[in-house]
Motif scaffolding. Structure first.
Motif, short mmCIF file in Angstrom:
data_model
loop_
_atom_site.label_atom_id
_atom_site.label_comp_id
_atom_site.label_asym_id
_atom_site.label_seq_id
_atom_site.Cartn_x
_atom_site.Cartn_y
_atom_site.Cartn_z
N SER A 316 36.71 -5.91 -58.08
CA SER A 316 36.86 -7.24 -57.47
C SER A 316 37.89 -7.23 -56.36
N ALA A 317 39.01 -6.57 -56.60
CA ALA A 317 40.04 -6.47 -55.57
C ALA A 317 39.51 -5.73 -54.34
N ALA A 318 38.72 -4.68 -54.58
CA ALA A 318 38.15 -3.93 -53.45
C ALA A 318 37.16 -4.78 -52.66
N LEU A 319 36.34 -5.57 -53.35
CA LEU A 319 35.40 -6.45 -52.66
C LEU A 319 36.13 -7.48 -51.80
N MET A 320 37.25 -7.98 -52.31
CA MET A 320 38.04 -8.91 -51.50
C MET A 320 38.64 -8.21 -50.29
N GLY A 321 39.00 -6.94 -50.45
CA GLY A 321 39.47 -6.18 -49.30
C GLY A 321 38.40 -6.07 -48.23
N LEU A 322 37.16 -5.83 -48.66
CA LEU A 322 36.05 -5.77 -47.71
C LEU A 322 35.83 -7.12 -47.03
N ALA A 323 35.96 -8.20 -47.80
CA ALA A 323 35.81 -9.54 -47.22
C ALA A 323 36.85 -9.79 -46.14
N LEU A 324 38.08 -9.34 -46.38
CA LEU A 324 39.13 -9.50 -45.37
C LEU A 324 38.83 -8.66 -44.13
N VAL A 325 38.26 -7.47 -44.32
CA VAL A 325 37.89 -6.64 -43.18
C VAL A 325 36.81 -7.33 -42.35
N VAL A 326 35.81 -7.90 -43.00
CA VAL A 326 34.73 -8.61 -42.29
C VAL A 326 35.29 -9.78 -41.49
N THR A 327 36.16 -10.55 -42.11
CA THR A 327 36.76 -11.69 -41.42
C THR A 327 37.61 -11.24 -40.24
N GLY A 328 38.40 -10.17 -40.46
CA GLY A 328 39.22 -9.66 -39.37
C GLY A 328 38.39 -9.15 -38.21
N ALA A 329 37.27 -8.46 -38.52
CA ALA A 329 36.40 -7.95 -37.46
C ALA A 329 35.77 -9.10 -36.69
N ARG A 330 35.41 -10.15 -37.39
CA ARG A 330 34.83 -11.31 -36.72
C ARG A 330 35.82 -11.94 -35.76
N ARG A 331 37.04 -12.10 -36.22
CA ARG A 331 38.06 -12.71 -35.35
C ARG A 331 38.37 -11.81 -34.15
N ALA A 332 38.38 -10.50 -34.39
CA ALA A 332 38.63 -9.58 -33.28
C ALA A 332 37.52 -9.66 -32.25
N ALA A 333 36.26 -9.75 -32.71
CA ALA A 333 35.14 -9.86 -31.79
C ALA A 333 35.21 -11.15 -30.98
N VAL A 334 35.62 -12.22 -31.64
CA VAL A 334 35.76 -13.50 -30.92
C VAL A 334 36.85 -13.40 -29.88
N ALA A 335 37.97 -12.75 -30.23
CA ALA A 335 39.08 -12.64 -29.29
C ALA A 335 38.69 -11.79 -28.09
N VAL A 336 37.93 -10.71 -28.32
CA VAL A 336 37.50 -9.85 -27.23
C VAL A 336 36.54 -10.56 -26.29
N SER A 337 35.61 -11.34 -26.89
CA SER A 337 34.63 -12.04 -26.07
C SER A 337 35.21 -13.21 -25.33
N GLY A 338 36.37 -13.71 -25.81
CA GLY A 338 37.00 -14.85 -25.16
C GLY A 338 36.33 -16.16 -25.45
N VAL A 339 35.39 -16.16 -26.43
CA VAL A 339 34.66 -17.38 -26.78
C VAL A 339 35.37 -18.05 -27.94
N ARG A 340 35.63 -19.32 -27.78
CA ARG A 340 36.31 -20.08 -28.85
C ARG A 340 35.24 -20.57 -29.83
N VAL A 341 35.43 -20.20 -31.10
CA VAL A 341 34.47 -20.59 -32.13
C VAL A 341 35.08 -21.70 -32.96
N THR A 342 34.44 -22.85 -32.97
CA THR A 342 34.92 -23.96 -33.80
C THR A 342 34.39 -23.80 -35.20
N GLU A 343 35.18 -24.22 -36.17
CA GLU A 343 34.77 -24.06 -37.55
C GLU A 343 34.82 -25.38 -38.25
#
Length: 343
Positions: A316-343
């Motif tokens: 379970s802890a490892a799965l949460m680690g993967l979830a954090l990686v996915v979220t971090g990658a998403r935010r990095a992609a948004v930052a690189v593209s310069g597109v503001r994503v509303t949530e």
């Protein structure tokens, strides 16, 4: 609130009980049916697989059905297959009833008794028409299914759906094997298991309540802090599993975090998927239950590998680690593209 709301709440309660109650029964099921703990845990996965397939299919199939007819049909399937599941001595039959029952959001054992009054009340109190005014009316589909699928499979929603699956996978991985953790690692007697499950449920209720109040305004913060806290919390549970007091303190906290974070994720998804009104909710259900299928399976693999009863919690802890990686990658992609994503 209208009486029909309470009726539907009773039906949902029965269905939710079905999905979660196996956590306290895996050792008994394994002993009664002569299977391993991992095989007993797969009964939760079978239910979840049925939900993954059933949620979008039933959402589409039910669009043109009068609502009362659809609810009564699904609830009838719910009752029938879970009475069969309660009576069978066969693991294979029980596995099949879990899958089929989940297509109708089902539960078994005493849960069928809870469903019967809901069936009768729906028959009496809900209108028969699809418009909600008691008269049958054709459904106007403002958006085609293909258009909704295009929205849901777009790059904006894929990371959110994957994150939802990972968070739920972590929850169900540890929760499915909570009973053997308590009785074989923490040293608690079986009499403590219902109390521990109730503590988890109380925490989950509080988490849904708090997130439901604030998620519209603070979904991003709730998801971010909740995911970090869950990664730390599952790790702490694995490390302190031999200390009963620490375990009993952590269990309600983890219930709060898991369901509070899950509620915030649903809010985020529904906000992002405004262009898919029919399938957005079904997709959220499918994503969560994909995690609920993979989590117990992965935890069972760890058990079968001889890694001990704490192993599912580490998964379970490892799965949460993967979830954090996915979220971090998403935010990095948004930052690189310069597109503001509303949530």
């Amino acid at each position: 609130m209208p009486f029909a709301v309470y009726v539907l709440g009773l039906a949902v309660f029965a269905q939710g009980t079905s999905e979660f109650m196996l956590s306290g029964l895996v050792s008994s099921i394994a002993a009664d049916l002569g299977v391993s703990l991992a095989a007993a845990g797969l009964l939760t996965s079978a239910f979840a697989v049925g939900m993954v397939l059933g949620a979008p299919l039933m959402a589409l199939a039910g669009r043109t059905w009068p609502r009362r007819r659809a609810l009564l049909f699904f609830l009838a399937v719910f009752v029938a297959v879970h009475i069969a599941g309660a009576l069978t001595p066969s693991y294979g039959v029980l596995l099949a009833t879990r899958f089929v029952g989940a297509l109708a959001n089902a539960g078994f054992w005493a849960v069928a008794l809870v469903s019967l009054p809901a069936f009768a009340a729906i028959l009496r109190s809900l209108p028969g028409g699809v418009r909600g005014d008691g008269e049958a009316a054709p459904v106007r589909n403002e958006l085609r299914v293909r258009d909704e699928l295009r929205v849901l499979t777009g790059p904006r929603l894929r990371p959110t759906l994957l994150t939802m699956a990972l968070v739920q996978g972590a929850t169900f991985c540890a929760f499915s094997y909570l009973e053997p953790l308590l009785t074989r690692e923490s040293g608690l007697s079986s009499a403590w298991v219902p109390a521990a499950l109730a503590l988890f449920g109380a925490g989950a209720f509080l988490g849904v309540t708090v997130a439901g109040r604030y998620a519209d305004r603070r979904a991003t913060a709730l998801v971010a802090y909740g995911m970090v806290a869950l990664a730390l919390g599952w790790s702490a549970l694995a490390l302190t599993a031999g200390r009963p007091v620490a375990v009993l303190v952590l269990i309600p906290l983890l219930g709060l975090l898991a369901f509070g974070t899950g509620t915030a994720l649903i809010t985020r998804l529904l906000g992002q998927a405004a262009g898919a009104p029919t399938l957005a909710g079904a997709s959220a259900t499918a994503a969560f239950n994909l995690g609920a299928a993979v989590g117990p399976w992965a935890g069972g693999l760890a058990l079968d590998a001889g890694l001990g009863h704490r192993a599912p919690v580490w998964v379970s802890a490892a799965l949460m680690g993967l979830a954090l990686v996915v979220t971090g990658a998403r935010r990095a992609a948004v930052a690189v593209s310069g597109v503001r994503v509303t949530e």
